[in-house]
Design a protein around this motif. Structure first.
Motif, short mmCIF file in Angstrom:
data_model
loop_
_atom_site.label_atom_id
_atom_site.label_comp_id
_atom_site.label_asym_id
_atom_site.label_seq_id
_atom_site.Cartn_x
_atom_site.Cartn_y
_atom_site.Cartn_z
N VAL A 69 0.83 -1.22 0.00
CA VAL A 69 0.00 0.00 0.00
C VAL A 69 0.86 1.26 0.00
O VAL A 69 0.60 2.20 0.73
CB VAL A 69 -0.97 0.03 1.21
N TYR A 70 1.87 1.28 -0.86
CA TYR A 70 2.80 2.41 -0.89
C TYR A 70 2.11 3.73 -1.22
O TYR A 70 2.64 4.79 -0.91
CB TYR A 70 3.90 2.14 -1.91
N GLY A 71 0.93 3.68 -1.84
CA GLY A 71 0.25 4.92 -2.22
C GLY A 71 -0.97 5.20 -1.35
O GLY A 71 -1.84 5.98 -1.74
N ASP A 72 -1.04 4.57 -0.19
CA ASP A 72 -2.25 4.64 0.63
C ASP A 72 -1.86 4.89 2.09
O ASP A 72 -2.03 4.02 2.94
CB ASP A 72 -3.01 3.30 0.44
N ASN A 73 -1.31 6.08 2.35
CA ASN A 73 -0.86 6.41 3.70
C ASN A 73 -1.13 7.87 4.01
O ASN A 73 -1.00 8.73 3.15
CB ASN A 73 0.66 6.17 3.81
N LEU A 74 -1.50 8.12 5.24
CA LEU A 74 -1.67 9.49 5.71
C LEU A 74 -0.50 9.87 6.61
O LEU A 74 0.02 9.03 7.36
CB LEU A 74 -2.98 9.64 6.48
N VAL A 75 -0.10 11.15 6.55
CA VAL A 75 1.00 11.65 7.39
C VAL A 75 0.70 13.08 7.83
O VAL A 75 -0.22 13.73 7.34
CB VAL A 75 2.34 11.68 6.61
N GLU A 76 1.51 13.55 8.75
CA GLU A 76 1.56 14.98 9.05
C GLU A 76 3.00 15.43 8.79
O GLU A 76 3.94 14.62 8.84
CB GLU A 76 1.13 15.25 10.51
N VAL A 77 3.14 16.71 8.50
CA VAL A 77 4.48 17.27 8.23
C VAL A 77 4.67 18.44 9.17
O VAL A 77 3.77 19.27 9.36
CB VAL A 77 4.58 17.76 6.77
N GLU A 78 5.86 18.51 9.79
CA GLU A 78 6.13 19.66 10.67
C GLU A 78 7.58 20.09 10.51
O GLU A 78 8.43 19.30 10.08
CB GLU A 78 5.85 19.28 12.14
N LYS A 79 7.80 21.34 10.88
CA LYS A 79 9.15 21.88 10.79
C LYS A 79 10.00 21.22 11.88
O LYS A 79 9.56 21.10 13.02
CB LYS A 79 9.08 23.39 11.04
N VAL A 80 11.22 20.82 11.54
CA VAL A 80 12.05 20.14 12.53
C VAL A 80 12.46 21.10 13.64
O VAL A 80 12.53 20.72 14.80
CB VAL A 80 13.28 19.49 11.86
N ALA A 81 12.68 22.36 13.30
CA ALA A 81 13.09 23.35 14.31
C ALA A 81 12.04 23.43 15.43
O ALA A 81 12.39 23.41 16.61
CB ALA A 81 13.26 24.71 13.66
N ASP A 82 10.75 23.44 15.05
CA ASP A 82 9.67 23.50 16.04
C ASP A 82 9.78 22.32 16.99
O ASP A 82 9.61 22.43 18.18
CB ASP A 82 8.30 23.43 15.35
N GLN A 83 10.06 21.15 16.37
CA GLN A 83 10.18 19.93 17.13
C GLN A 83 11.28 20.08 18.19
O GLN A 83 11.09 19.75 19.35
CB GLN A 83 10.62 18.83 16.17
N ALA A 84 12.42 20.62 17.72
CA ALA A 84 13.57 20.73 18.61
C ALA A 84 13.24 21.65 19.79
O ALA A 84 13.54 21.34 20.94
CB ALA A 84 14.76 21.27 17.84
N ILE A 85 12.53 22.75 19.49
CA ILE A 85 12.18 23.69 20.56
C ILE A 85 11.21 23.02 21.53
O ILE A 85 11.34 23.10 22.74
CB ILE A 85 11.54 24.97 19.95
N ALA A 86 10.25 22.28 20.92
CA ALA A 86 9.24 21.63 21.76
C ALA A 86 9.87 20.58 22.67
O ALA A 86 9.29 20.22 23.67
CB ALA A 86 8.18 20.97 20.88
N GLY A 87 11.00 20.09 22.33
CA GLY A 87 11.55 19.11 23.25
C GLY A 87 12.53 18.18 22.59
O GLY A 87 12.91 17.20 23.18
#
Ligand SMILES: Nc1nc2c(c(=O)[nH]1)N[C@H]1C(S)=C(S)[C@@H](COP(=O)(O)OP(=O)(O)OC[C@H]3O[C@@H](n4cnc5c(=O)[nH]c(N)nc54)[C@H](O)[C@@H]3O)O[C@H]1N2
Ligand SMILES: Nc1nc2c(c(=O)[nH]1)N[C@H]1C(S)=C(S)[C@@H](COP(=O)(O)OP(=O)(O)OC[C@H]3O[C@@H](n4cnc5c(=O)[nH]c(N)nc54)[C@H](O)[C@@H]3O)O[C@H]1N2
Ligand code: SF4
Ligand SMILES: [Mo]
Length: 728
Positions: free
Chosen positions: A710-728
């Protein structure tokens, strides 16, 4: 000063040897190896081959250099560092084979032979080194049977259900077409040598080229009409076209009456898909659905080129069923250049049972699907006995399989004995306990069949194998001797490669009329005896190799439950009865899309596709600097509106994630994507990324037909890595 000829200079003798590209690519190019003093100095496409036309693709144009790449694996190695660390020491073949025998014997004693599992795909596509080499060995060993459904299993199953083991439309005949739909295929990257026939059709017949793809690819940009579609919704579009063809009175009733079964059932199903509903599902305006159906049905010869991408979502197989019904509905098969092409490999009279020896599989042996590798290794799939040894060749499951992080966890198991036969220390090979070096194509003999045209090719060895590399077939010959197979089984292995190749083809088959092995040795490649591209219309008068002899809108194979399609034995042998399959094509919504799974989409609102890289062949060449330069790194293509919503600037590092895993890459604004869709190419090597690649987010579940992935059948979210780093 004048330059005078150096009287001491002796010109080197150039030898040209005929070869054929080994890759899992529909083009199977005919090659000319240029050899000087035992060294491969150049590789050219054969100018006389009607598909190759003298050109090789960006991946393979310096194939000679690939053979001498400095990181190539040349000797057997044993792991010395931690699993996955990629630290190895050189050992001899004798030591490697003795270690394998020792470990396997003890595993077989304790757990039984099914605790050993092979894992292979089409890293090499040859009859001997791709299809053959391992199946017979592991069947005789009594290992777990590995079901190989990485690619084409959904398509092939659907195809067989509808038109049988037909080769379908010849890509070369498409030069005669007037209306061509390229459906879910990025031809100018993945079927480069097929594309010129479409351009010829446009130039000579004014053909219209339509591309149906969620992304405006390099192919779509060159088309006359690009129809963007939500991934995994092609079944609805095809049924909508059927609805419209019927509604607009464009059915070829004579063809349908004579050469099809199940029209009434198909019409009843299609009645549920008026263009307005199709618009809701696919995102394609209803009027475009009407226009597409009308133009397709009224511009003969009409051709459809189907891509493998169609099968990679839950309802992919049923979508391909619906698409494959279209040509019979409008009588497109009547014409040269009409019909549809999926893969013509079924025309090649290869004796798969003689190659793979399914009769050697001990009764009751279990089947484990290769796409379930992570589950099998981590115990998520309850297996008794558990997998204690994995033997990988012709494949790179860490890169190309789903659920990447799970597979890596499984491969880290201390009690797992992993052997990998490879050209390079890939993302999978890093985890090996024993590494075995494999030859490349200029160093071995093989016959290449193909899934993209109708020529059979012989690849002849042009140079000596370097170091201690061996062809896969020789690897399994050595293993058969090491495991001391009985004399009767050894008769299989005691043949020369040439003898095997002769035995593995049905030379008396009509398709091979006039073709002999000796002739192939002389001329390299020959067209199968299946009619010329300028006259071939295989189903002008029906002749579908289905149980009914007709194009089956309603599939007799799906009736009565216990559904097994006897397709390509070596690939799909052991395919499990898949439960109920609707005998009439239907639209089955994706497992994961904002429309079909709004709850999941609350957390992971973006769909993702991970198509083929232009400059790599799956993961092959992903470690070559020149190819990396063309391809770029693992990037995340995102629609500017989706990026803006997330405060992601162009080029910023982002993390793409879902519950299964994550990977990172710089964001690339791409307005040629439909909004809500992210794209990241498969095939990048982990060493060149943050440690995981796109298949970290891919689900390890199967489509509804053929156990496809099911390579064409997936849901994801995308976020900035910098935000991640700040968040923790
Ligand atoms: N350069 C290059 N060539 C290759 C390969 C490679 O890795 N690199 N791999 C070879 C192999 S193994 C294969 S199987 C073939 C595959 O070749 P293709 O069939 O061309 O497969 P993909 O590149 O995966 O996808 C083709 C297109 O389908 C679109 N797509 C994705 N999902 C959907 C969908 O649900 N519906 C529709 N209509 N379109 C969709 C993608 O945007 C993409 O542009 O290519 C072969 N050739
Ligand atoms: N996300 C995502 N994942 C995908 C796809 C996708 O579109 N998106 N496509 C799927 C498809 S269509 C396919 S076909 C699969 C491909 O999956 P794989 O077949 O695993 O793909 P490759 O990366 O080509 O890996 C083949 C490996 O075999 C090795 N090899 C080549 N020749 C030989 C040989 O002669 N002997 C030995 N021992 N080894 C050899 C190569 O070095 C390489 O590492 O990936 C699937 N995975
Ligand atoms: S990868 Fe495909 S296009 Fe490239 S040389 Fe091989 S067969 Fe031809
Ligand atoms: Mo594939």
């Amino acid at each position: 000063m004048t330059l005078e000829a150096d009287p001491t200079y002796v010109p080197k003798e150039l030898t040209i040897v005929r070869g054929a590209c080994p890759h899992d690519c529909p083009d199977t190019c005919a090659m000319l190896y240029h050899v000087e003093d035992g060294k491969l100095v150049d590789v050219k496409g054969d100018p006389d081959h009607p598909m190759t036309r003298g050109g090789l693709c960006v991946k393979v144009k310096n194939f000679h250099e690939h053979h001498y790449q400095s990181d190539r694996l040349l000797h057997p190695m044993r792991r010395v560092g931690a699993k996955g660390a990629g630290e190895f020491e050189r050992i001899s073949w004798d030591e490697a084979l003795a270690e394998i025998k020792r470990r396997w014997t003890s595993i077989i004693d304790e757990y039984g032979s099914q605790a050993i599992m092979p894992h292979a795909y089409l890293g090499h596509q040859g009859v001997l080194n791709g299809l053959t080499a391992g199946d017979a060995f592991f069947n005789r060993l009594g290992s777990t049977v590995a079901e190989k459904t990485y690619c084409e299993s959904g398509s092939s199953t659907a195809w067989h259900m509808t038109v049988g083991g037909s080769g379908g439309l010849d890509v070369e005949s498409m030069a005669h077409s007037k209306y061509i739909i390229v459906w879910g295929m990025n031809m100018t990257s993945t079927n480069l040598h097929g594309w010129p026939f479409l351009l010829e059709a446009r130039k000579n017949n004014g053909a219209k080229i339509v591309v149906i793809d969620p992304f405006r690819t390099r192919t779509a940009r060159q088309a006359d009409w690009h129809i963007p579609i939500r991934p995994g919704t092609d079944g609805a579009l095809a049924l909508g076209m059927i609805h419209e063809i019927i509604a607009q009175g464009l059915v070829d009733t004579d063809y349908v009456e004579k050469y099809t079964v199940g029209y009434d059932e198909l019409a009843a199903r299609a009645a549920n898909f008026p263009p307005e509903r199709v618009e809701e599902i696919t995102g394609i305006p209803a009027d475009d659905v009407r226009t597409l159906a009308r133009e397709y049905a009224t511009t003969p010869p009409a051709a459809i080129r189907q891509g493998v991408a169609l099968e990679r979502s839950r309802g992919g197989g049923q979508a391909i069923r619906a698409i494959t019904c279209l040509p019979a509905l409008i009588g497109a098969w009547r014409h040269v250049g009409g019909g549809t092409m999926e893969m013509p490999i079924w025309e090649f009279p290869t004796k798969f049972d003689a190659i793979c020896k399914p009769e050697w599989i001990p009764e009751g042996t279990r089947v484990v699907n290769e796409l379930d590798l992570g589950m099998a290794l981590t115990g998520e799939l309850e297996l008794d006995p558990p997998i204690q040894s994995l033997f990988v060749y012709n494949s790179n499951p860490v890169s190309q399989g789903p659920a990447q992080e799970k597979t890596m966890r499984g491969l880290m198991r201390d009690d797992l004995f992993t052997v990998v036969s490879e050209h390079f220390i890939t993302d999978t090979a890093k985890y090996a306990d024993i590494l075995l070096p494999a030859t490349m194509q200029a160093e071995q003999l093989d016959i290449m069949v193909t899934w993209g045209h109708l020529y059979i090719s012989l690849n002849q060895p042009a140079i000596e194998a370097p170091g201690e590399c061996v062809p896969n077939v020789e690897l399994f010959r050595r293993l058969a001797r090491t495991m001391e197979f009985d004399q009767e089984s050894m008769a299989y292995w005691d043949r020369t490669d040439r003898e095997m190749l002769i035995d593995f083809h049905d030379w008396a088959a009509p398709a091979l009329a006039g073709i002999t092995f000796e002739k192939l040795e002389e001329v390299g490649w020959m067209r199968l005896n299946v009619g010329t591209p300028d006259t071939r219309a295989p189903h002008a008068e029906g002749n579908f190799p289905t149980p009914s002899g007709k194009c089956e809108f309603k599939s007799s194979l799906a009736e009565g439950g216990n559904f097994v399609v006897p397709v390509w034995r070596s690939m799909y042998d052991g395919m499990q009865p898949g439960g109920y399959v609707d005998p009439v094509p239907d639209y089955i919504p994706p497992f994961e899309s904002p429309q079909s799974n709004p709850e999941l989409a609350e957390r992971f609102p973006l769909s993702i596709i991970s198509p083929k890289p232009h400059a790599f062949l799956n993961s092959q060449y992903g470690n070559a600097a020149d190819k990396q330069q063309v391809q770029g790194g693992q990037r995340v293509f995102i629609h500017p509106a989706d990026a803006a919503e997330r405060g992601i600037g162009e080029g910023e590092l982002v993390r793409v994630f879902n519950d299964r895993g994550s990977f990172q890459g710089p964001a690339v604004y791409e307005s040629d994507l439909i909004p809500g869709l992210v794209m990241a190419n498969v095939g990048h090597w982990q060493g060149k990324t943050s440690g995981t690649t796109v298949n970290a987010i891919t689900a390890d579940r199967h489509c509804s037909l053929g156990n496809a992935g099911v390579y064409g059948d997936n849901l994801v979210e995308v976020e900035k890595v910098a935000d991640q780093a700040i968040a923790g």
